[in-house]
Design a protein around this motif. Structure first.
Motif, PDB file in Angstrom:
ATOM      1  N   MET A 160     -11.958   9.758  22.081  1.00  0.00           N
ATOM      2  CA  MET A 160     -13.263  10.344  22.410  1.00  0.00           C
ATOM      3  C   MET A 160     -13.782   9.845  23.751  1.00  0.00           C
ATOM      4  N   LEU A 161     -13.524   8.576  24.064  1.00  0.00           N
ATOM      5  CA  LEU A 161     -13.936   8.045  25.369  1.00  0.00           C
ATOM      6  C   LEU A 161     -13.185   8.768  26.487  1.00  0.00           C
ATOM      7  N   ALA A 162     -11.880   8.911  26.323  1.00  0.00           N
ATOM      8  CA  ALA A 162     -11.068   9.596  27.333  1.00  0.00           C
ATOM      9  C   ALA A 162     -11.510  11.053  27.450  1.00  0.00           C
ATOM     10  N   PHE A 189      -8.712   8.975  34.047  1.00  0.00           N
ATOM     11  CA  PHE A 189      -8.609   7.661  33.410  1.00  0.00           C
ATOM     12  C   PHE A 189      -7.201   7.116  33.542  1.00  0.00           C
ATOM     13  N   GLY A 190      -7.125   5.788  33.703  1.00  0.00           N
ATOM     14  CA  GLY A 190      -5.827   5.114  33.689  1.00  0.00           C
ATOM     15  C   GLY A 190      -5.891   3.991  32.684  1.00  0.00           C
ATOM     16  N   GLY A 191      -5.035   2.978  32.880  1.00  0.00           N
ATOM     17  CA  GLY A 191      -5.063   1.820  31.994  1.00  0.00           C
ATOM     18  C   GLY A 191      -4.008   1.883  30.913  1.00  0.00           C
ATOM     19  N   ALA A 206     -10.076   4.820  13.310  1.00  0.00           N
ATOM     20  CA  ALA A 206     -11.295   4.688  14.134  1.00  0.00           C
ATOM     21  C   ALA A 206     -10.948   4.163  15.521  1.00  0.00           C
ATOM     22  N   LYS A 207      -9.956   3.292  15.610  1.00  0.00           N
ATOM     23  CA  LYS A 207      -9.543   2.774  16.918  1.00  0.00           C
ATOM     24  C   LYS A 207      -8.964   3.898  17.783  1.00  0.00           C
ATOM     25  N   LEU A 208      -7.998   4.644  17.233  1.00  0.00           N
ATOM     26  CA  LEU A 208      -7.387   5.733  18.012  1.00  0.00           C
ATOM     27  C   LEU A 208      -8.443   6.778  18.376  1.00  0.00           C
ATOM     28  N   LYS A 222     -23.518   7.010  29.315  1.00  0.00           N
ATOM     29  CA  LYS A 222     -22.339   6.198  29.615  1.00  0.00           C
ATOM     30  C   LYS A 222     -21.056   7.032  29.615  1.00  0.00           C
ATOM     31  N   PHE A 223     -20.079   6.550  30.376  1.00  0.00           N
ATOM     32  CA  PHE A 223     -18.761   7.188  30.384  1.00  0.00           C
ATOM     33  C   PHE A 223     -18.797   8.636  30.850  1.00  0.00           C
ATOM     34  N   LEU A 224     -19.695   8.936  31.794  1.00  0.00           N
ATOM     35  CA  LEU A 224     -19.725  10.275  32.389  1.00  0.00           C
ATOM     36  C   LEU A 224     -19.501  10.172  33.892  1.00  0.00           C
ATOM     37  N   ARG A 225     -18.802   9.115  34.314  1.00  0.00           N
ATOM     38  CA  ARG A 225     -18.562   8.949  35.746  1.00  0.00           C
ATOM     39  C   ARG A 225     -17.346   9.777  36.151  1.00  0.00           C
ATOM     40  N   PRO A 226     -17.554  10.779  37.031  1.00  0.00           N
ATOM     41  CA  PRO A 226     -16.412  11.577  37.478  1.00  0.00           C
ATOM     42  C   PRO A 226     -15.474  10.710  38.308  1.00  0.00           C
ATOM     43  N   SER A 227     -14.203  11.026  38.280  1.00  0.00           N
ATOM     44  CA  SER A 227     -13.220  10.139  38.897  1.00  0.00           C
ATOM     45  C   SER A 227     -11.913  10.879  39.137  1.00  0.00           C
ATOM     46  N   LEU A 228     -10.898  10.109  39.532  1.00  0.00           N
ATOM     47  CA  LEU A 228      -9.544  10.660  39.641  1.00  0.00           C
ATOM     48  C   LEU A 228      -8.875  10.721  38.281  1.00  0.00           C
TER      49      LEU A 228
HETATM   50  C1  UDX Z   1     -10.471   1.176  27.103  1.00  0.00           C
HETATM   51  C2  UDX Z   1     -11.627   1.226  26.095  1.00  0.00           C
HETATM   52  O1  UDX Z   1     -12.865   1.369  26.795  1.00  0.00           O
HETATM   53  C3  UDX Z   1     -11.655  -0.018  25.243  1.00  0.00           C
HETATM   54  O2  UDX Z   1     -12.675   0.077  24.259  1.00  0.00           O
HETATM   55  C4  UDX Z   1     -10.295  -0.173  24.579  1.00  0.00           C
HETATM   56  O3  UDX Z   1     -10.277  -1.353  23.792  1.00  0.00           O
HETATM   57  C5  UDX Z   1      -9.191  -0.224  25.614  1.00  0.00           C
HETATM   58  O4  UDX Z   1      -9.246   0.958  26.421  1.00  0.00           O
HETATM   59  P1  UDX Z   1     -10.045   0.027  29.468  1.00  0.00           P
HETATM   60  O5  UDX Z   1      -8.866   0.927  29.539  1.00  0.00           O
HETATM   61  O6  UDX Z   1      -9.860  -1.418  29.744  1.00  0.00           O
HETATM   62  O7  UDX Z   1     -10.725   0.104  28.010  1.00  0.00           O
HETATM   63  O8  UDX Z   1     -11.155   0.533  30.510  1.00  0.00           O
HETATM   64  P2  UDX Z   1     -12.321   1.643  30.499  1.00  0.00           P
HETATM   65  O9  UDX Z   1     -13.522   1.056  31.088  1.00  0.00           O
HETATM   66  O10 UDX Z   1     -12.467   2.282  29.173  1.00  0.00           O
HETATM   67  O11 UDX Z   1     -11.781   2.705  31.546  1.00  0.00           O
HETATM   68  C6  UDX Z   1     -10.617   3.473  31.301  1.00  0.00           C
HETATM   69  C7  UDX Z   1     -10.372   4.421  32.459  1.00  0.00           C
HETATM   70  O12 UDX Z   1     -11.336   5.467  32.494  1.00  0.00           O
HETATM   71  C8  UDX Z   1     -10.438   3.750  33.837  1.00  0.00           C
HETATM   72  O13 UDX Z   1      -9.395   4.277  34.641  1.00  0.00           O
HETATM   73  C9  UDX Z   1     -11.792   4.146  34.371  1.00  0.00           C
HETATM   74  O14 UDX Z   1     -11.845   4.166  35.775  1.00  0.00           O
HETATM   75  C10 UDX Z   1     -11.929   5.545  33.773  1.00  0.00           C
HETATM   76  N1  UDX Z   1     -13.340   5.967  33.602  1.00  0.00           N
HETATM   77  C11 UDX Z   1     -14.158   5.307  32.741  1.00  0.00           C
HETATM   78  C12 UDX Z   1     -13.818   7.061  34.311  1.00  0.00           C
HETATM   79  O15 UDX Z   1     -13.088   7.674  35.083  1.00  0.00           O
HETATM   80  N2  UDX Z   1     -15.112   7.455  34.107  1.00  0.00           N
HETATM   81  C13 UDX Z   1     -15.957   6.820  33.259  1.00  0.00           C
HETATM   82  O16 UDX Z   1     -17.116   7.247  33.132  1.00  0.00           O
HETATM   83  C14 UDX Z   1     -15.458   5.705  32.553  1.00  0.00           C
END
Ligand code: UDX
Ligand code: NAD
Length: 470
Positions: free
Chosen positions: A225-227, A271-273, A218-220, A263-269
């Motif tokens: 799914m968020l990415a 995802f990183g992190g 579920a974590k992975l 939520k999480f539909l913000r267009p961007s460059l």
């Molecule tokens: C993520 C998960 O959200 C979190 O639940 C998990 O425990 C760790 O990984 P994090 O990486 O800290 O958290 O940040 P998050 O807010 O998820 O953003 C990740 C990346 O996606 C960022 O680079 C952010 O700018 C990008 N992003 C996020 C977008 O480009 N658009 C969005 O709509 C949301």
């Protein structure tokens, strides 16, 4: 069953530190010792400058420190004294050990294994061992086996999976109000004892118990799914630019369907992190190792689209802002880079899209002046030097103390992180400081583009039709 009164957490990083600070604040009768093999990290946690920047964290740590929250390098002693041990060490991807044809990357679980062997060697009483680090399916079963194989005689271990879902920049808020807590395992007594810790502040319906594999997966799957949502909206942003649609309107149009959600539909460059890349790579590796190449390929596209977004953005800068006088690329152009962290609200630069954009700009001959409100000068330079490798130099990078110094004398402004302070820059003043024609490329859709055009900037934004001023 006995209540937990003594907890040890191995790993004093982004997860271990904030998580234990919140547990300490919410559970006054529990003593928590956070340990790490890195003495510098521990002294930082014991100092006025914590090693992790998170809103609200300083106050929390200062209030609990040396009351019921202790940071120490004495790992063995903390293990010995605890009834419950969190493993919150890092699990980075193992790029070099993965088969060449693999699209994914096996996570390096050596730090987790070191902890398991150490816990087994040191423990003279029964312990609950909780995997908080993100690990692939089956890793907790392996930890349980290692503990059994190395245990002192008569000592019993119960292993639980309890993945962490905090986001950086909102860690304290996420820990105080988690959407859910997952506790995976087959020992119901141990599950209940960990559940009792969380029930100090988390409503019971939000604490889900399940089997170990479900919790690990579920974590992975959540991170994947968020990415995937970010890659989905970014794929649509490329279409917007071509057809005249506006990505913010499209995102609102899709997100107001309650089944999709806004939520999480913000267009961007992209995802990183530290988590998304590595956890998707781990899911891909898991799919491949289970003989599921179609599943691996499906998730691989989320990563591929993320890289495509950076390439598109840099190509747009090159197409619009090259001198057009025969000199190549961005030779002689100064680019002000606003933002460097992987997202707003944090000083973390792991996998930041900003570094990829900066390196591509450098490769094309640009001179950079970089400003980020939370990332230090040496961090930016080190991170860029690592990302640039041998084929480009970071000599032409200046790190500035504020946005105006970065903008002064530049031809081009690029927005690389969605810091809200970039909205309140005095753009009229900024224009005066820049060479003409002045360009703005907004990679995070934070600026007021119409106003910038009125002032006379050439503006391009991800997901918006391309219009040139005049
Ligand atoms: C993520 C998960 O959200 C979190 O639940 C998990 O425990 C760790 O990984 P994090 O990486 O800290 O958290 O940040 P998050 O807010 O998820 O953003 C990740 C990346 O996606 C960022 O680079 C952010 O700018 C990008 N992003 C996020 C977008 O480009 N658009 C969005 O709509 C949301
Ligand atoms: P981190 O690198 O910030 O911290 C890990 C710490 O563990 C380091 O201080 C390191 O010195 C220490 N350590 C490593 N091996 C050790 C050992 N054998 N003995 C003692 N200490 C050891 O990592 P993090 O960001 O806190 O992530 C930890 C885990 O949590 C990872 O599995 C990560 O995937 C997961 N996670 C991270 C986040 C996040 O936002 N950072 C969110 C959810 C889950």
């Amino acid at each position: 069953a006995d209540r937990i009164t003594n907890i040890c957490c191995i790993g004093a990083g982004y997860v271990g530190g904030p998580t234990c600070a919140v547990i300490a604040a919410k559970c006054p009768e529990i003593r928590i010792t956070v340990v790490d093999r890195d003495p510098a990290r521990i002294s930082a946690w014991n100092s006025d400058t914590l090693p992790v920047y998170e809103p609200g964290l300083d106050a929390l740590v200062k209030r609990q420190r040396n009351i019921n929250l202790v940071f120490s390098t004495d790992i063995d002693r903390a293990i010995d004294e605890a009834q419950l041990i969190f493993i919150a060490v890092n699990t980075p991807p193992m790029h070099h050990h993965t088969h060449v044809s693999s699209l994914g990357a096996k996570p390096d679980l050596s730090a987790v294994s070191d902890c398991a062997r150490r816990i087994a060697r040191v423990s003279l009483t029964d312990k609950i061992v909780v995997a908080k680090s993100t690990v692939p399916c089956g890793a907790c079963a392996t930890i349980a086996q290692m503990l059994r194989d190395n245990a002192q005689s008569g000592v019993r271990f119960s292993v639980l999976s309890n993945p962490e879902f905090l986001s950086e920049g909102t860690a304290v808020r996420d820990l105080l109000h988690p959407d859910r807590i997952l506790i995976g395992g087959d020992d119901m007594v141990a599950q209940d004892r960990l559940k009792a810790v969380y029930m100090h502040w988390v409503p019971e319906p939000n604490i889900l118990t399940m089997n170990m594999w479900s919790s690990e997966l579920a974590k992975l799957a959540s991170n994947a799914m968020l990415a995937q949502r970010v890659s989905s909206i970014n794929s649509i942003s490329a279409i917007c630019e071509a057809v005249g649609a506006n990505i913010s309107e499209v995102a609102a149009g899709c997100g107001s369907d309650s089944r999709i959600g806004s939520k999480f539909l913000r267009p961007s460059l992209g995802f990183g992190g530290s988590c998304f890349h590595k956890d998707i790579a781990s899911l891909i590796w898991l799919s491949e190792s289970l003989g599921l190449p179609e599943v691996a390929e499906y998730w691989h596209q989320v990563l591929a689209l993320n890289r495509f977004q950076i390439r598109r953005f840099v190509a747009r800068i090159l197409a619009d802002a090259s001198r057009g006088d025969g000199s190549s690329g961005l030779q002689g152009r100064r680019v002000a880079c606003l933002g460097f962290a992987f997202k707003e609200g944090t000083g973390d630069t792991r996998n930041t899209p900003a570094a990829d954009v900066c390196c591509e700009l450098l490769r094309n001959g640009a001179t950079l002046s970089v400003y980020d409100p939370k990332v230090s000068r040496h961090h930016i330079v080190d991170r860029l030097a690592a990302a640039a490798g041998t084929d480009c130099s970071v000599d032409s990078v200046t790190v500035c103390a504020d946005a105006y110094s970065a903008i002064a004398g530049s031809d081009i402004v690029v927005v690389l992180t969605a810091w809200s302070e970039f909205r309140v820059i005095d753009w009229e003043q900024a224009l005066k400081l820049m060479a003409k024609p002045a360009y703005v490329f907004d990679g995070q859709i934070v600026l007021d583009h119409d106003r910038l055009r009125q002032l006379g900037f050439n503006v391009f934004s991800i997901g918006h039709t391309h219009v040139t001023a005049q």
